[in-house]
Write an enzyme that holds these catalytic residues in place. Structure first.
Site, PDB file in Angstrom:
ATOM      1  N   HIS A   1      -7.229  -4.694  10.709  1.00  8.11           N
ATOM      2  CA  HIS A   1      -6.491  -5.012   8.790  1.00  8.11           C
ATOM      3  C   HIS A   1      -5.762  -5.678   8.351  1.00  8.11           C
ATOM      4  O   HIS A   1      -4.240  -5.390   8.669  1.00  8.11           O
ATOM      5  CB  HIS A   1      -7.528  -3.109   8.224  1.00  8.11           C
ATOM      6  CG  HIS A   1      -5.865  -2.576   8.749  1.00  8.11           C
ATOM      7  ND1 HIS A   1      -5.835  -1.073   9.477  1.00  8.11           N
ATOM      8  CD2 HIS A   1      -4.892  -2.268   8.470  1.00  8.11           C
ATOM      9  CE1 HIS A   1      -5.296  -0.458   9.818  1.00  8.11           C
ATOM     10  NE2 HIS A   1      -4.576  -1.683   9.452  1.00  8.11           N
TER      11      HIS A   1
ATOM     12  N   GLU B   1      -9.706  -1.929   5.470  1.00  9.38           N
ATOM     13  CA  GLU B   1     -10.576  -0.995   6.520  1.00  9.38           C
ATOM     14  C   GLU B   1     -11.903  -1.872   6.702  1.00  9.38           C
ATOM     15  O   GLU B   1     -11.980  -2.970   5.846  1.00  9.38           O
ATOM     16  CB  GLU B   1     -10.407   0.064   6.434  1.00  9.38           C
ATOM     17  CG  GLU B   1      -9.503   1.111   6.107  1.00  9.38           C
ATOM     18  CD  GLU B   1      -8.527   1.465   7.509  1.00  9.38           C
ATOM     19  OE1 GLU B   1      -8.484   0.111   7.933  1.00  9.38           O
ATOM     20  OE2 GLU B   1      -8.194   2.399   7.712  1.00  9.38           O
TER      21      GLU B   1
ATOM     22  N   ASP C   1      -7.168  -3.054  14.224  1.00 11.23           N
ATOM     23  CA  ASP C   1      -8.902  -3.045  13.822  1.00 11.23           C
ATOM     24  C   ASP C   1      -8.565  -4.140  12.933  1.00 11.23           C
ATOM     25  O   ASP C   1      -9.362  -4.606  12.498  1.00 11.23           O
ATOM     26  CB  ASP C   1      -9.640  -1.969  13.364  1.00 11.23           C
ATOM     27  CG  ASP C   1      -8.353  -1.311  12.127  1.00 11.23           C
ATOM     28  OD1 ASP C   1      -7.867  -2.375  11.389  1.00 11.23           O
ATOM     29  OD2 ASP C   1      -9.225  -0.280  11.450  1.00 11.23           O
TER      30      ASP C   1
ATOM     31  N   ASP D   1       0.620  -0.891   0.355  1.00  8.92           N
ATOM     32  CA  ASP D   1      -0.042   0.086   0.133  1.00  8.92           C
ATOM     33  C   ASP D   1       0.957   0.949  -0.250  1.00  8.92           C
ATOM     34  O   ASP D   1       1.892   1.105  -0.101  1.00  8.92           O
ATOM     35  CB  ASP D   1      -0.783   0.361   0.968  1.00  8.92           C
ATOM     36  CG  ASP D   1       0.260  -0.252   2.004  1.00  8.92           C
ATOM     37  OD1 ASP D   1       1.147  -0.129   2.452  1.00  8.92           O
ATOM     38  OD2 ASP D   1      -0.975  -0.879   3.705  1.00  8.92           O
TER      39      ASP D   1
END
Ligand code: GLP
Length: 242
Positions: free
Chosen positions: A139, A144, A137, A68
């Site tokens: 990811h 996400e 979280d 990313d």
């Protein structure tokens, strides 16, 4: 601990690359590896640099695809993932510059950039090993919560939680980009093997959701339960909720 986790993964990467080249014939495709940023993989990069210096491993015929990149940061911005990867890894190993692939978060068309990235991965015959980290979280890359588990490389808007967590690298929270280009969960799942490094107490809930509950698009790393060859390497702190 986190350095032992890094050591373990470095040994696996060394074995995969060396085994690949032992059996490779002239004209065969290179070894293709997917790579993450973040603080968790740093011990791995440090160790691989040492192994490269000691001639235990070579990256001369290895092609990399990073997971990313933030939208809107210049390549040489100190918090861009381009900068991170060259500073912490590529500048210190024998990789060929043309074999390094990182999404361009400043392209004229993000859609085209992402499409070309997918095509380029395919043109190399896919990814042999995708190394990843995990967000608090759950990811994976910048997929996400709520991302489709069959998603491909695309632009994603970052959640408030991710922006807050990642603001530790920036001078203030307003400087954190709000969007990123990221490989999809589907892109990662297409790799022949996946290894995730998960370290630190802050990842304990995410690790629990990833491996002890069902596959769930709100904890996108949980998709790897469906992969035929995947492994999570964690430290003891990350296991607190298991
Ligand atoms: C970012 C990256 C992820 C990475 C995560 C965790 O969100 N896009 O690829 O896994 O951070 O980073 P760290 O290892 O610093 O906790």
């Amino acid at each position: 601990d986190s350095s032992e986790a890094g050591e373990y993964i470095s040994q696996v990467i060394k074995k995969r690359i060396n085994d690949y080249f032992k059996n490779r014939k002239d004209g065969d495709r290179p070894f293709v590896i997917g790579l993450p940023t973040g603080s968790s993989p740093l011990p791995i990069y440090k160790r691989l640099i040492e192994m490269n210096k000691n001639k235990e491993i070579s990256f001369q015929d290895v092609v990399t695809f990073n997971m990313d990149e933030y939208v809107g940061l210049e390549f040489n911005h100190e918090f861009s993932y381009h900068y991170f990867m060259w500073e912490n890894f590529f500048n210190h190993i024998d990789i060929k510059k043309e074999n390094v692939n990182i999404l361009n978060g400043n392209s004229n068309s993000h859609e085209k950039e992402c499409e070309l990235y997918e095509e380029k991965i395919k043109s190399y015959g896919g990814i042999d090993l995708f190394l990843g980290g995990m967000g608090v979280d759950g990811h994976i890359a910048f997929n996400e919560p709520g991302s489709s588990l069959s998603s491909r490389t695309r632009i994603k808007t970052l959640t408030r939680d991710t922006i807050i967590v990642n603001s530790r690298f920036f001078k203030n929270i307003n400087q954190v980009p709000t969007q990123a280009l990221t490989v999809g969960v589907g892109t990662i799942m297409d790799a022949r093997e996946i290894i995730l490094i998960v370290t630190g107490h802050s990842k304990a809930m995410a690790l629990y959701k990833t491996i002890e509950e069902g596959v769930n698009h709100m904890w996108t790393a949980s998709a790897i339960q469906m992969h035929k060859k995947s492994m999570i390497v964690c430290d003891e702190d990350a296991t607190a909720e298991l």
